[in-house]
Design a protein around this motif. Structure first.
Motif, PDB file in Angstrom:
ATOM      1  N   LEU A   3       1.059  -1.240   0.017  1.00 24.88           N
ATOM      2  CA  LEU A   3      -0.079  -0.061   0.010  1.00 24.88           C
ATOM      3  C   LEU A   3       0.791   1.254   0.170  1.00 24.88           C
ATOM      4  O   LEU A   3       1.944   1.279   0.612  1.00 24.88           O
ATOM      5  N   THR A   4       0.234   2.398  -0.930  1.00 25.06           N
ATOM      6  CA  THR A   4       1.079   3.590  -0.685  1.00 25.06           C
ATOM      7  C   THR A   4       0.103   4.683  -0.644  1.00 25.06           C
ATOM      8  O   THR A   4      -1.094   4.491  -0.936  1.00 25.06           O
ATOM      9  N   LEU A   5       0.402   5.887  -0.393  1.00 25.78           N
ATOM     10  CA  LEU A   5      -0.422   7.010  -0.233  1.00 25.78           C
ATOM     11  C   LEU A   5      -0.435   7.893  -1.500  1.00 25.78           C
ATOM     12  O   LEU A   5       0.615   7.933  -1.906  1.00 25.78           O
ATOM     13  N   LYS A   6      -1.597   8.145  -2.233  1.00 27.19           N
ATOM     14  CA  LYS A   6      -1.746   8.770  -3.134  1.00 27.19           C
ATOM     15  C   LYS A   6      -2.538   9.965  -3.114  1.00 27.19           C
ATOM     16  O   LYS A   6      -3.517   9.934  -2.408  1.00 27.19           O
ATOM     17  N   ARG A   7      -2.339  10.981  -3.874  1.00 27.42           N
ATOM     18  CA  ARG A   7      -3.391  12.002  -4.028  1.00 27.42           C
ATOM     19  C   ARG A   7      -4.162  11.932  -5.221  1.00 27.42           C
ATOM     20  O   ARG A   7      -3.696  11.382  -6.126  1.00 27.42           O
ATOM     21  N   ARG A   8      -5.525  11.762  -5.239  1.00 28.69           N
ATOM     22  CA  ARG A   8      -6.191  11.779  -6.209  1.00 28.69           C
ATOM     23  C   ARG A   8      -7.667  12.108  -6.358  1.00 28.69           C
ATOM     24  O   ARG A   8      -8.204  12.719  -5.170  1.00 28.69           O
ATOM     25  N   HIS A   9      -8.406  12.406  -7.604  1.00 34.72           N
ATOM     26  CA  HIS A   9      -9.747  12.937  -7.669  1.00 34.72           C
ATOM     27  C   HIS A   9      -9.862  14.578  -6.939  1.00 34.72           C
ATOM     28  O   HIS A   9     -10.913  14.789  -6.859  1.00 34.72           O
ATOM     29  N   GLY A  10      -8.673  15.066  -7.185  1.00 35.88           N
ATOM     30  CA  GLY A  10      -8.808  16.563  -6.312  1.00 35.88           C
ATOM     31  C   GLY A  10      -9.273  16.453  -5.155  1.00 35.88           C
ATOM     32  O   GLY A  10      -9.598  17.704  -4.452  1.00 35.88           O
ATOM     33  N   SER A  11      -9.295  15.412  -4.397  1.00 33.39           N
ATOM     34  CA  SER A  11      -9.540  15.358  -2.918  1.00 33.39           C
ATOM     35  C   SER A  11      -8.157  15.734  -1.969  1.00 33.39           C
ATOM     36  O   SER A  11      -7.170  15.629  -2.436  1.00 33.39           O
ATOM     37  N   PRO A  12      -8.823  16.781  -1.005  1.00 26.88           N
ATOM     38  CA  PRO A  12      -7.639  17.071  -0.004  1.00 26.88           C
ATOM     39  C   PRO A  12      -7.143  15.862   0.971  1.00 26.88           C
ATOM     40  O   PRO A  12      -6.150  16.044   1.550  1.00 26.88           O
ATOM     41  N   ILE A  24      -7.105  -6.160  -3.171  1.00 27.56           N
ATOM     42  CA  ILE A  24      -6.934  -4.871  -3.623  1.00 27.56           C
ATOM     43  C   ILE A  24      -7.614  -3.712  -3.026  1.00 27.56           C
ATOM     44  O   ILE A  24      -8.618  -3.804  -2.453  1.00 27.56           O
ATOM     45  N   VAL A  25      -6.646  -2.609  -2.593  1.00 25.40           N
ATOM     46  CA  VAL A  25      -7.177  -1.545  -1.829  1.00 25.40           C
ATOM     47  C   VAL A  25      -7.110  -0.120  -2.899  1.00 25.40           C
ATOM     48  O   VAL A  25      -6.180  -0.082  -3.324  1.00 25.40           O
ATOM     49  N   ASP A  26      -8.250   0.429  -2.547  1.00 27.67           N
ATOM     50  CA  ASP A  26      -8.493   1.931  -3.334  1.00 27.67           C
ATOM     51  C   ASP A  26      -9.302   2.780  -2.703  1.00 27.67           C
ATOM     52  O   ASP A  26     -10.601   2.724  -2.816  1.00 27.67           O
ATOM     53  N   GLU A  27      -8.932   3.409  -1.454  1.00 26.52           N
ATOM     54  CA  GLU A  27      -9.878   3.876  -0.516  1.00 26.52           C
ATOM     55  C   GLU A  27      -9.223   5.232   0.092  1.00 26.52           C
ATOM     56  O   GLU A  27      -7.970   5.445   0.202  1.00 26.52           O
ATOM     57  N   SER A  28      -9.950   5.939   0.552  1.00 26.19           N
ATOM     58  CA  SER A  28      -9.760   7.456   1.128  1.00 26.19           C
ATOM     59  C   SER A  28      -9.185   6.957   2.677  1.00 26.19           C
ATOM     60  O   SER A  28      -9.647   6.330   3.323  1.00 26.19           O
ATOM     61  N   THR A  29      -8.212   7.842   3.198  1.00 32.58           N
ATOM     62  CA  THR A  29      -7.946   7.850   4.500  1.00 32.58           C
ATOM     63  C   THR A  29      -8.912   8.700   5.207  1.00 32.58           C
ATOM     64  O   THR A  29      -8.971   8.662   6.710  1.00 32.58           O
ATOM     65  N   GLY A  30      -9.660   9.658   4.640  1.00 32.89           N
ATOM     66  CA  GLY A  30     -10.263  10.577   5.348  1.00 32.89           C
ATOM     67  C   GLY A  30      -9.822  11.885   5.997  1.00 32.89           C
ATOM     68  O   GLY A  30     -10.249  12.722   6.596  1.00 32.89           O
ATOM     69  N   THR A  31      -8.362  11.799   5.585  1.00 33.88           N
ATOM     70  CA  THR A  31      -7.499  12.986   6.121  1.00 33.88           C
ATOM     71  C   THR A  31      -6.401  13.472   5.307  1.00 33.88           C
ATOM     72  O   THR A  31      -6.095  12.839   4.498  1.00 33.88           O
ATOM     73  N   GLY A  32      -6.053  14.758   5.251  1.00 35.07           N
ATOM     74  CA  GLY A  32      -5.114  15.353   4.513  1.00 35.07           C
ATOM     75  C   GLY A  32      -3.801  15.198   5.109  1.00 35.07           C
ATOM     76  O   GLY A  32      -2.987  16.077   4.592  1.00 35.07           O
ATOM     77  N   ASP A  33      -3.703  15.174   6.451  1.00 32.41           N
ATOM     78  CA  ASP A  33      -2.626  15.122   7.282  1.00 32.41           C
ATOM     79  C   ASP A  33      -1.899  13.901   6.992  1.00 32.41           C
ATOM     80  O   ASP A  33      -2.192  12.821   7.080  1.00 32.41           O
ATOM     81  N   ARG A  34      -0.554  14.192   6.167  1.00 33.57           N
ATOM     82  CA  ARG A  34       0.239  12.863   6.009  1.00 33.57           C
ATOM     83  C   ARG A  34       0.676  12.238   7.153  1.00 33.57           C
ATOM     84  O   ARG A  34       0.570  10.861   7.031  1.00 33.57           O
TER      85      ARG A  34
END
Length: 361
Positions: A3-12, A24-34
């Motif tokens: 798993l890696t962290l990605k920015r996508r869909h223009g989401s913060p 397979i995983v493709d889901e938001s963490t719900g946070t913009g804090d790295r």
């Protein structure tokens, strides 16, 4: 790939992308804090790794299964207290011992029927839902044994004694219970919006089995309800207006508080009524038994009784076909018949041929 962290869909927010042992995983963490996202990533990786090795039951929680169950239209009643205690437990850790302990903690002094309804039934429903999704094995739960159903009913004369002995605010309620077969909670929380005196009809919306039902009103009920001084809000109240000795009118009483099954809110008034009527061992729910017994005695129609009383199976109403057998008295009188009855030990059929020979006892 890990798993890696990605920015996508223009989401913060940061997104998790990748796979763990084929998941397979493709889901938001719900946070913009790295930093927070990295912690979520580590926890998610560990969870998925554990799931891939031990299966869903080791990682899926009861809360997750309950949420899925409710989203699928499952009954929410009674799940709140359960979720507070075992919501975070993995499904694989919820077995007989855990549910028994849960019941003792939440309902230590409750009757078996209440424990089953409040604990075992909702837990089993969630676990069965999870099993259908293959999140856990199909549950096998032993439940507390309930005593055989009690059927206590009174005659029309005894019912009238109770009505005559009831306090003024209770009299219409008692008439209603005897005449409609309503459960106590259905009556106590009945709103005038669901009563049509012109059509002589009542509709019960909030019922035990979750299905609304309508019941025609007997003229006795229409008369009793027509005499009530109000036409809005709760039909039955804690007191009715009356003029005191000083000429001051007492206001209409408050509605009954919403509690499971009615909650003993008429206990004192009911006890006083029984004492004045000189009757014992008769509860508000026995009015429902009485109504059902009267109805079957008069109509011999189990289908109608099921529909009007809100029972879902014939077995629930068959008991009322057996409690009042006075209509069969004439058939019993033939047991000691005349001298033309067959000889001892024989039953004759056509042509006077023996059909049955009784041997021994």
């Amino acid at each position: 790939m890990p798993l890696t962290l990605k920015r996508r869909h223009g989401s913060p927010s940061w997104y998790l992308r990748g796979s763990i042992r084929g998941i397979i995983v493709d889901e938001s963490t719900g946070t913009g804090d790295r930093k927070a996202a990295e912690e979520i990533l580590a926890l998610r990786q560990a969870e998925l790794l554990k799931r891939s090795i031990h299966g869903d039951s080791a990682t899926r929680t009861f809360a997750e299964a309950a949420l899925s169950y409710m989203e699928a239209g499952g009954e929410r009643s009674h799940l709140g207290p359960i979720l507070k205690l075992i919501g975070k437990k993995p499904l694989g850790a919820i077995h007989q011992a855990e549910v028994d302990a849960l019941a003792k903690k939440l309902k230590p002094k409750a009757a078996p029927s209440t424990i089953n309804r409040h604990i075992y039934t909702p837990v089993a429903a969630v676990l069965h839902h999870a099993a259908r999704k293959r999140w856990c094995d199909k549950p096998v739960l032993a439940r507390p044994k309930e005593p055989k159903g009690r059927i206590r009913w009174v005659t029309h004369g005894e019912a009238q004694k109770l009505i005559d002995a009831a306090a003024p605010h209770m009299k219409p309620l008692v008439i209603f219970l005897f005449s409609t077969g309503a459960r106590l909670s259905e009556a106590l929380y009945l709103d005038w919006r669901n009563v049509d005196l012109t059509r002589a009809h009542v509709e019960f919306i909030d019922t035990k089995n979750g299905e609304a039902r309508g019941v025609p009103l007997h003229p006795k009920v229409v008369e009793a309800l027509s005499a009530l001084p109000h036409r809005e809000g709760a039909v039955f109240r804690r007191a009715l207006p009356r003029t005191t000795v000083k000429g001051i009118q007492r206001p209409l009483g408050d509605p009954y508080e919403v509690r499971e099954g009615g909650g003993g809110q008429i206990k004192t008034a009911w006890a006083g009524m029984l004492k004045r009527a000189k009757l014992e061992d008769f509860t508000p729910h026995d009015c429902r038994h009485t109504w059902a017994t009267w109805h079957y005695r008069a109509n011999r129609d189990l289908t109608a009784l099921m529909e009007l009383g809100g029972w879902k199976s014939a077995s629930m109403v068959m008991r009322y076909a057996h409690v009042n057998t006075s209509h069969l008295a004439s058939s019993i009188s033939t047991v000691w018949g005349d001298d033309t009855f067959p000889k001892s030990g024989e039953m004759t059929g056509s042509g006077n041929q023996p059909m049955l020979k009784v041997v021994g006892n």
